[in-house]
Design a protein around this motif. Structure first.
Motif, PDB file in Angstrom:
ATOM      1  N   ALA A  53       0.830  -1.212   0.000  1.00  0.00           N
ATOM      2  CA  ALA A  53       0.000   0.000   0.000  1.00  0.00           C
ATOM      3  C   ALA A  53       0.864   1.261   0.000  1.00  0.00           C
ATOM      4  O   ALA A  53       0.560   2.244  -0.667  1.00  0.00           O
ATOM      5  N   ILE A  54       1.965   1.213   0.748  1.00  0.00           N
ATOM      6  CA  ILE A  54       2.850   2.382   0.807  1.00  0.00           C
ATOM      7  C   ILE A  54       3.693   2.493  -0.453  1.00  0.00           C
ATOM      8  O   ILE A  54       3.910   3.582  -0.991  1.00  0.00           O
ATOM      9  N   SER A  55       4.128   1.348  -0.983  1.00  0.00           N
ATOM     10  CA  SER A  55       5.033   1.378  -2.140  1.00  0.00           C
ATOM     11  C   SER A  55       4.370   1.959  -3.390  1.00  0.00           C
ATOM     12  O   SER A  55       5.040   2.524  -4.248  1.00  0.00           O
ATOM     13  N   ILE A  56       3.047   1.831  -3.495  1.00  0.00           N
ATOM     14  CA  ILE A  56       2.398   2.369  -4.700  1.00  0.00           C
ATOM     15  C   ILE A  56       1.984   3.833  -4.545  1.00  0.00           C
ATOM     16  O   ILE A  56       1.511   4.465  -5.487  1.00  0.00           O
ATOM     17  N   LEU A  57       2.180   4.379  -3.331  1.00  0.00           N
ATOM     18  CA  LEU A  57       1.754   5.775  -3.111  1.00  0.00           C
ATOM     19  C   LEU A  57       2.396   6.777  -4.073  1.00  0.00           C
ATOM     20  O   LEU A  57       1.691   7.624  -4.626  1.00  0.00           O
ATOM     21  N   PRO A  58       3.720   6.708  -4.301  1.00  0.00           N
ATOM     22  CA  PRO A  58       4.315   7.707  -5.207  1.00  0.00           C
ATOM     23  C   PRO A  58       3.649   7.714  -6.580  1.00  0.00           C
ATOM     24  O   PRO A  58       3.362   8.773  -7.141  1.00  0.00           O
ATOM     25  N   GLN A  59       3.383   6.517  -7.071  1.00  0.00           N
ATOM     26  CA  GLN A  59       2.766   6.406  -8.391  1.00  0.00           C
ATOM     27  C   GLN A  59       1.352   7.018  -8.385  1.00  0.00           C
ATOM     28  O   GLN A  59       0.951   7.731  -9.314  1.00  0.00           O
ATOM     29  N   VAL A 103      -7.739   6.900 -10.520  1.00  0.00           N
ATOM     30  CA  VAL A 103      -8.492   5.649 -10.543  1.00  0.00           C
ATOM     31  C   VAL A 103      -7.966   4.724 -11.648  1.00  0.00           C
ATOM     32  O   VAL A 103      -7.814   3.514 -11.459  1.00  0.00           O
ATOM     33  N   GLN A 104      -7.660   5.317 -12.780  1.00  0.00           N
ATOM     34  CA  GLN A 104      -7.091   4.546 -13.892  1.00  0.00           C
ATOM     35  C   GLN A 104      -5.754   3.928 -13.469  1.00  0.00           C
ATOM     36  O   GLN A 104      -5.460   2.777 -13.772  1.00  0.00           O
ATOM     37  N   THR A 105      -4.954   4.717 -12.749  1.00  0.00           N
ATOM     38  CA  THR A 105      -3.656   4.222 -12.278  1.00  0.00           C
ATOM     39  C   THR A 105      -3.844   3.064 -11.305  1.00  0.00           C
ATOM     40  O   THR A 105      -3.165   2.029 -11.407  1.00  0.00           O
ATOM     41  N   ALA A 106      -4.795   3.214 -10.387  1.00  0.00           N
ATOM     42  CA  ALA A 106      -5.079   2.149  -9.425  1.00  0.00           C
ATOM     43  C   ALA A 106      -5.537   0.880 -10.149  1.00  0.00           C
ATOM     44  O   ALA A 106      -5.140  -0.240  -9.804  1.00  0.00           O
ATOM     45  N   GLN A 107      -6.354   1.080 -11.147  1.00  0.00           N
ATOM     46  CA  GLN A 107      -6.834  -0.029 -11.985  1.00  0.00           C
ATOM     47  C   GLN A 107      -5.650  -0.793 -12.586  1.00  0.00           C
ATOM     48  O   GLN A 107      -5.589  -2.028 -12.551  1.00  0.00           O
ATOM     49  N   GLU A 158      -5.476  -2.758  -1.852  1.00  0.00           N
ATOM     50  CA  GLU A 158      -4.553  -1.708  -1.453  1.00  0.00           C
ATOM     51  C   GLU A 158      -4.669  -0.508  -2.399  1.00  0.00           C
ATOM     52  O   GLU A 158      -4.727   0.648  -1.960  1.00  0.00           O
ATOM     53  N   ALA A 159      -4.697  -0.807  -3.708  1.00  0.00           N
ATOM     54  CA  ALA A 159      -4.709   0.270  -4.694  1.00  0.00           C
ATOM     55  C   ALA A 159      -5.932   1.174  -4.502  1.00  0.00           C
ATOM     56  O   ALA A 159      -5.814   2.411  -4.410  1.00  0.00           O
TER      57      ALA A 159
END
Ligand SMILES: Nc1ncnc2c1ncn2[C@@H]1O[C@H](COP(=O)(O)OP(=O)(O)O)[C@@H](O)[C@H]1O
Ligand SMILES: [Mg+2]
Lengths: 221, 266
Positions: free
Chosen positions: A7-13, A171-175, A186-187
């Motif tokens: 969950a933390i590692s994808i935060l920057p993106q 949202v697209q990025t999370a997808q 997490e996303a």
């Protein structure tokens, strides 16, 4: 299983994509405000055909879904030789759609100005344009700032729709993160939290402005 | 007072009629105001006094007839002998000679007192800010409010606001100024200060004045001529002494007697 690390590692993106979301909101809002004001002025025109045409257009846009309008701008416009990037098509659709709500907000502000203000301006021989710019708008705008602020927040929360025309916002990025890692929880939880962290303080700020304006003007609309 | 009643009239109402929908509120009014003349207009409420003034200020359009100001048609243009409706720029040109003070002041609430008086000078007359400010301060001194330059209208009493409104109209140097019941929205104790300023203006200024009022003693005092209106018509007019002491018409007598009965009972 929920993974804090992931969950933390994808935060920057996601935060990177958040910038696109915020940009789309701001540009969309500016378009909505300018068009909304334009509709309001047209609706008060002494020229009846213009009034009727603008009224019909505004009603049409208001009563069709934003998603359809986005598809139309993005997929149908190119057939007429107008190809827009996802961002441009998105902010145009968002701005156009919400201009039909903001025109009502502007109308409320302008209608609240007493007739005597127009008459005093006219009696002092101000031109039509100067009556609008020096007398009416400076009084009409402050009381409607909270309403404009609320629409800004609504538009912010509507931006995920723009992913439908392939704009890579949050949202697209999370997808994309989800489909690559199968860690959708997490996303999307991250996305939800980011929206909350931005929207909630924004609505508090609007509340504070509203209170200030009530103190300053005695009432708001 | 001013004895300018010779020569050409400044304002000429000719065969003026006005209807709102089916109701006729003014019928066939012929009425002149001379340069510098101070005219008081009295009459029961609903008799059309406000409408008559508003047509001169171009806030209400006559249903028939013409108005001339300074020899120029106000609502019309004469094109090869035919009367055409005037366009916005013609209205603006002629309107510049006319000023108005309203019952409810209508100051601009988002501007300071000083800016209220400067704004039209800058945006309409094209004066520089410096020039406009000097004029504004001069006028504020005249109405006794020089210390309120930086206040906002909401911080002033009704009487003070109305004095500012007069300064705002006066600074445009109109040839005729219209006062439409400018004291009737005020608390009784504030009426005096406003009448005092009007009296001063009437005594010092060259411009013509049309003063619609229910202050009979005041009208009698400052007017060159008093006009009595009822039911959309001018019933009679003449010097104040004649109208108040020897009215010719029964209606005028009734109105005036009702009025003095009222003021005695207060
Ligand atoms: N905008 C309007 N629409 C309809 N009727 C009006 C309007 N303005 C004035 N009237 C009517 O015209 C008549 C004259 O009004 P007004 O000129 O205000 O009289 P006064 O100033 O002598 O009291 C009244 O009966 C009033 O109700
Ligand atoms: Mg009246």
């Amino acid at each position: 299983m929920w993974s804090w690390d992931f969950a933390i590692s994808i935060l920057p993106q996601l935060l990177q994509a958040m910038i696109v979301t915020i940009e789309a909101t701001i540009v969309g809002f500016v378009i909505a405000a300018l068009l909304g004001l334009l509709w309001t002025l047209c609706k008060r025109s002494p020229f009846t055909p213009l009034r009727i045409a603008v009224n019909a257009f505004v009603e049409f846009i208001k009563s069709t879904p934003l998603l359809v309008q986005l598809y139309f701008i993005f997929f149908v416009f190119p057939a007429f030789g107008v190809s827009l990037s996802p961002f441009l098509a998105g902010v145009l659709g968002l701005g156009l759609h919400y201009s039909t709500y903001l025109t009502e907000v502007f109308r409320t502000g302008i209608d609240a100005i007493p007739k005597g203000q127009w008459e005093a301006g006219s009696a002092l021989n101000f031109s039509r344009v100067k009556i609008w710019t020096q007398i009416i708008m400076p009084q009409a705008i402050p009381p409607i700032i909270p309403m404009l602020g609320n629409y800004f927040i609504v538009m912010f929360k509507e931006t995920p729709l723009l992913s439908a025309i392939s704009l890579v916002e949050m949202v697209q990025t999370a997808q994309m993160i989800g489909s690559a890692s199968f860690r959708y929880v997490e996303a999307f939880t991250d996305v939800g939290i980011i929206f909350l962290v931005l929207s909630y303080p924004a609505s508090l700020i609007v509340g504070v402005i509203n209170k200030r304006i009530k103190q300053r003007f005695g009432q708001s609309i | 007072m001013n004895e300018h009643v010779a020569g050409e009239p400044l304002v000429k109402y000719r065969n003026i009629g006005k209807r709102f929908g089916a109701t006729e509120v003014l019928s066939d009014i012929n009425f002149d105001i001379y340069p510098g003349e101070k005219v008081a207009m009295i009459g029961p409420s609903g008799s059309g006094k406000t409408t008559l003034a508003r047509m001169l200020m171009t806030l209400e359009k006559p249903s028939k007839g013409t108005i001339e100001v300074g020899g120029e048609l106000l609502w019309h243009r004469n094109v090869n002998g035919r009367l055409m409706e005037a366009n916005a720029s013609h209205l603006r040109k002629v309107r510049g000679q006319i000023g108005m003070v309203f019952q409810h002041f209508n100051l601009f609430p988002h501007m300071t007192i000083l800016r209220n008086i400067m704004e039209a000078q800058v945006h309409v007359l094209g004066r520089t800010k410096q020039e406009a400010k000097e004029q504004a301060v001069k006028l504020l001194e005249k109405v006794g409010l020089a210390d309120k330059c930086n206040a906002y209208p909401a911080q002033l009493s009704g009487g003070q606001q109305q004095r500012v409104a007069m300064a705002r109209a006066l600074v445009m140097k109109p040839k005729i100024m219209l006062f439409d019941e400018v004291t009737s929205a005020l608390d009784p104790e504030l009426v005096g200060e406003v009448l005092e300023v009007i009296r001063e203006i009437a005594e010092e200024e060259e411009m013509a004045m049309l003063l619609i009022t229910h202050e009979m003693a005041f009208a009698r005092d400052i007017a060159d001529r008093v006009v009595f209106m009822a039911e959309g018509q001018i019933i009679e007019q003449g010097p104040p002494k004649q109208i108040f002491n020897q009215p010719k018409h029964q209606r005028t007598m009734n109105f005036l007697s009702r009025f003095s009965a009222q003021s005695q009972s207060v």
